[in-house]
Design a protein around this motif. Structure first.
Motif, PDB file in Angstrom:
ATOM      1  N   GLN A   1       5.843   1.486  -5.343  1.00  0.00           N
ATOM      2  CA  GLN A   1       6.738   2.415  -4.669  1.00  0.00           C
ATOM      3  C   GLN A   1       7.172   3.531  -5.629  1.00  0.00           C
ATOM      4  O   GLN A   1       7.106   3.384  -6.850  1.00  0.00           O
ATOM      5  N   PRO A   2       7.636   4.670  -5.078  1.00  0.00           N
ATOM      6  CA  PRO A   2       8.008   5.819  -5.916  1.00  0.00           C
ATOM      7  C   PRO A   2       9.040   5.513  -6.986  1.00  0.00           C
ATOM      8  O   PRO A   2       9.076   6.197  -8.013  1.00  0.00           O
ATOM      9  N   GLU A   3       9.876   4.496  -6.772  1.00  0.00           N
ATOM     10  CA  GLU A   3      10.861   4.123  -7.787  1.00  0.00           C
ATOM     11  C   GLU A   3      10.206   3.909  -9.147  1.00  0.00           C
ATOM     12  O   GLU A   3      10.784   4.225 -10.197  1.00  0.00           O
TER      13      GLU A   3
ATOM     14  N   ALA B   1      -6.764   5.793  -1.984  1.00  0.00           N
ATOM     15  CA  ALA B   1      -6.242   4.929  -0.924  1.00  0.00           C
ATOM     16  C   ALA B   1      -4.731   5.110  -0.804  1.00  0.00           C
ATOM     17  O   ALA B   1      -4.081   5.690  -1.683  1.00  0.00           O
ATOM     18  N   ASP B   2      -4.186   4.580   0.282  1.00  0.00           N
ATOM     19  CA  ASP B   2      -2.740   4.601   0.507  1.00  0.00           C
ATOM     20  C   ASP B   2      -2.118   3.446  -0.274  1.00  0.00           C
ATOM     21  O   ASP B   2      -1.699   2.441   0.297  1.00  0.00           O
ATOM     22  N   VAL B   3      -2.064   3.607  -1.581  1.00  0.00           N
ATOM     23  CA  VAL B   3      -1.643   2.524  -2.466  1.00  0.00           C
ATOM     24  C   VAL B   3      -0.220   2.026  -2.177  1.00  0.00           C
ATOM     25  O   VAL B   3       0.011   0.812  -2.162  1.00  0.00           O
ATOM     26  N   PRO B   4       0.756   2.898  -1.915  1.00  0.00           N
ATOM     27  CA  PRO B   4       2.111   2.387  -1.657  1.00  0.00           C
ATOM     28  C   PRO B   4       2.202   1.469  -0.435  1.00  0.00           C
ATOM     29  O   PRO B   4       3.155   0.684  -0.331  1.00  0.00           O
ATOM     30  N   ASN B   5       1.232   1.557   0.466  1.00  0.00           N
ATOM     31  CA  ASN B   5       1.241   0.688   1.645  1.00  0.00           C
ATOM     32  C   ASN B   5       0.189  -0.411   1.574  1.00  0.00           C
ATOM     33  O   ASN B   5      -0.052  -1.100   2.571  1.00  0.00           O
ATOM     34  N   TYR B   6      -0.428  -0.595   0.421  1.00  0.00           N
ATOM     35  CA  TYR B   6      -1.397  -1.671   0.256  1.00  0.00           C
ATOM     36  C   TYR B   6      -0.664  -3.016   0.285  1.00  0.00           C
ATOM     37  O   TYR B   6       0.473  -3.134  -0.183  1.00  0.00           O
ATOM     38  N   ASP B   7      -1.322  -4.054   0.808  1.00  0.00           N
ATOM     39  CA  ASP B   7      -0.630  -5.338   1.011  1.00  0.00           C
ATOM     40  C   ASP B   7      -0.407  -6.144  -0.264  1.00  0.00           C
ATOM     41  O   ASP B   7       0.295  -7.154  -0.256  1.00  0.00           O
ATOM     42  N   GLY B   8      -1.019  -5.713  -1.386  1.00  0.00           N
ATOM     43  CA  GLY B   8      -0.758  -6.372  -2.662  1.00  0.00           C
ATOM     44  C   GLY B   8      -1.669  -7.521  -3.007  1.00  0.00           C
ATOM     45  O   GLY B   8      -1.532  -8.129  -4.082  1.00  0.00           O
ATOM     46  N   GLU B   9      -2.644  -7.837  -2.157  1.00  0.00           N
ATOM     47  CA  GLU B   9      -3.533  -8.965  -2.405  1.00  0.00           C
ATOM     48  C   GLU B   9      -4.628  -8.603  -3.413  1.00  0.00           C
ATOM     49  O   GLU B   9      -5.088  -7.475  -3.474  1.00  0.00           O
TER      50      GLU B   9
ATOM     51  N   LEU C   1      -1.164   6.525 -10.311  1.00  0.00           N
ATOM     52  CA  LEU C   1      -1.054   5.097 -10.023  1.00  0.00           C
ATOM     53  C   LEU C   1      -2.380   4.519  -9.560  1.00  0.00           C
ATOM     54  O   LEU C   1      -3.010   5.042  -8.643  1.00  0.00           O
ATOM     55  N   SER C   2      -2.803   3.406 -10.189  1.00  0.00           N
ATOM     56  CA  SER C   2      -4.039   2.731  -9.806  1.00  0.00           C
ATOM     57  C   SER C   2      -3.827   1.233  -9.655  1.00  0.00           C
ATOM     58  O   SER C   2      -2.940   0.654 -10.292  1.00  0.00           O
ATOM     59  N   LEU C   3      -4.671   0.609  -8.836  1.00  0.00           N
ATOM     60  CA  LEU C   3      -4.734  -0.848  -8.705  1.00  0.00           C
ATOM     61  C   LEU C   3      -6.157  -1.292  -9.011  1.00  0.00           C
ATOM     62  O   LEU C   3      -7.117  -0.697  -8.529  1.00  0.00           O
ATOM     63  N   TYR C   4      -6.292  -2.361  -9.816  1.00  0.00           N
ATOM     64  CA  TYR C   4      -7.594  -2.969 -10.062  1.00  0.00           C
ATOM     65  C   TYR C   4      -7.705  -4.250  -9.246  1.00  0.00           C
ATOM     66  O   TYR C   4      -6.986  -5.225  -9.506  1.00  0.00           O
TER      67      TYR C   4
ATOM     68  N   GLU D   1       4.006  -9.562  -3.550  1.00  0.00           N
ATOM     69  CA  GLU D   1       5.295  -8.913  -3.316  1.00  0.00           C
ATOM     70  C   GLU D   1       5.707  -8.042  -4.503  1.00  0.00           C
ATOM     71  O   GLU D   1       6.352  -7.006  -4.339  1.00  0.00           O
ATOM     72  N   LEU D   2       5.303  -8.452  -5.717  1.00  0.00           N
ATOM     73  CA  LEU D   2       5.588  -7.637  -6.898  1.00  0.00           C
ATOM     74  C   LEU D   2       4.731  -6.366  -6.890  1.00  0.00           C
ATOM     75  O   LEU D   2       5.204  -5.295  -7.270  1.00  0.00           O
ATOM     76  N   VAL D   3       3.482  -6.508  -6.466  1.00  0.00           N
ATOM     77  CA  VAL D   3       2.613  -5.329  -6.350  1.00  0.00           C
ATOM     78  C   VAL D   3       3.229  -4.327  -5.388  1.00  0.00           C
ATOM     79  O   VAL D   3       3.309  -3.120  -5.685  1.00  0.00           O
ATOM     80  N   ARG D   4       3.672  -4.810  -4.236  1.00  0.00           N
ATOM     81  CA  ARG D   4       4.246  -3.899  -3.233  1.00  0.00           C
ATOM     82  C   ARG D   4       5.470  -3.175  -3.773  1.00  0.00           C
ATOM     83  O   ARG D   4       5.692  -1.996  -3.481  1.00  0.00           O
ATOM     84  N   GLU D   5       6.263  -3.843  -4.577  1.00  0.00           N
ATOM     85  CA  GLU D   5       7.448  -3.211  -5.147  1.00  0.00           C
ATOM     86  C   GLU D   5       7.079  -2.206  -6.236  1.00  0.00           C
ATOM     87  O   GLU D   5       7.617  -1.099  -6.305  1.00  0.00           O
ATOM     88  N   LEU D   6       6.127  -2.570  -7.086  1.00  0.00           N
ATOM     89  CA  LEU D   6       5.766  -1.728  -8.228  1.00  0.00           C
ATOM     90  C   LEU D   6       4.976  -0.482  -7.833  1.00  0.00           C
ATOM     91  O   LEU D   6       4.834   0.442  -8.647  1.00  0.00           O
TER      92      LEU D   6
END
Length: 264
Positions: free
Chosen positions: A93-95, A133-141, A102-105, A86-91
């Motif tokens: 976002q464009p805010e 990828a569509d990072v802002p819509n990634y599920d955060g797992e 923006l990257s996710l490992y 849930e923190l990933v999903r929030e972080l």
């Protein structure tokens, strides 16, 4: 007698062009032949660092994503910590991500929100690269690290906003002036180094560590013999003013210090 050497990569062990210096590799190989153990501790992704380890030619433990992942020399994962989804999903976002790359490992993949060809220079030795990828819509797992790349002044403001919003829910640090990194709250290179020390049965007093940036702080505080690079981030020097400074990565400072420490 030192038994374990823990070292950062960019700004520390690697040359300024982010490649392996052949003389540095030869030094590490010589020490390994003497029985010295190694841990590479970096903000980079595991898949990236595994390839760099091959170029170095040593059997090192890999502390990656700033400690969110630890693998042994046979590539067995021995430690992993993720950011709460849930923190990933929030972080993402464009805010928070506006004005940054923006990257996710993830455990075995690097996702990026938009292409950034400037990042190619960091991966010349490994060939590891991102997937758009569509990072802002990634599920955060399965996210070990969130990486924001941008102008330092903007990232300083972003760092403040993240700390104010999430407090002790996250570990936030810089790996370079243009790289702000976010992990789970218990993640750090220092904590990961204690995992490696435990695996090897080595006391921290028999460990030397080398680093140049804020994400190295906890590792340097953990090792019995810490050294700061001559090219270090001033904020790291200010945070640990009592630690000895050595030559810069442009001068192969880690290799020079190891020659001095081991008399080779």
């Amino acid at each position: 007698m030192l038994q374990l050497i823990a070292t950062d990569l960019d700004g520390t062990l690697l040359a300024p062009d982010h490649t392996v210096n052949p003389d540095t590799a030869a030094t590490l190989q010589k020490l390994e032949a003497m029985g010295v153990k190694f841990a590479i501790a970096t903000g980079r992704h595991y898949c990236d660092v595994k390839a760099i380890r091959s170029v170095l030619g040593i059997r090192a433990y890999l502390i990656t994503s700033n400690g969110a992942r630890v693998h042994d020399p046979d590539d067995v994962q021995i430690h992993a910590e993720n950011i709460e989804p849930e923190l990933v999903r929030e972080l993402t976002q464009p805010e928070f991500s506006a004005g940054t790359s923006l990257s996710l490992y993830l455990s075995n993949e690097w996702l990026i929100a938009a292409p950034n060809e400037d990042l190619m220079k960091y991966h010349q030795d490994s060939g590891f690269f991102y997937r758009v990828a569509d990072v802002p819509n990634y599920d955060g797992e399965d996210v070990g690290k969130i990486l924001y790349i941008g102008e330092h002044a903007h990232l300083l403001e972003l760092e403040t906003r993240i700390r104010e919003r999430f407090a002790d829910e996250l570990y936030v640090t810089f790996s370079a002036l243009d790289c702000l990194e976010v992990m789970a709250p218990t993640v750090s290179k220092g904590h990961a180094l204690t995992v490696v020390l435990g695996e090897l049965g080595i006391d921290a007093e028999h460990c030397a560590a080398f680093g140049d940036n804020l994400n190295d702080k906890e590792m340097l505080q953990t090792a019995g013999h810490p050294f700061i690079m001559g090219n270090a981030n001033p904020r790291l020097v200010e945070a640990l003013p009592h630690l000895p400074r050595i030559a810069s990565n442009a001068e192969a400072g880690v290799a020079l210090k190891l020659h001095e420490l081991f008399g080779i």
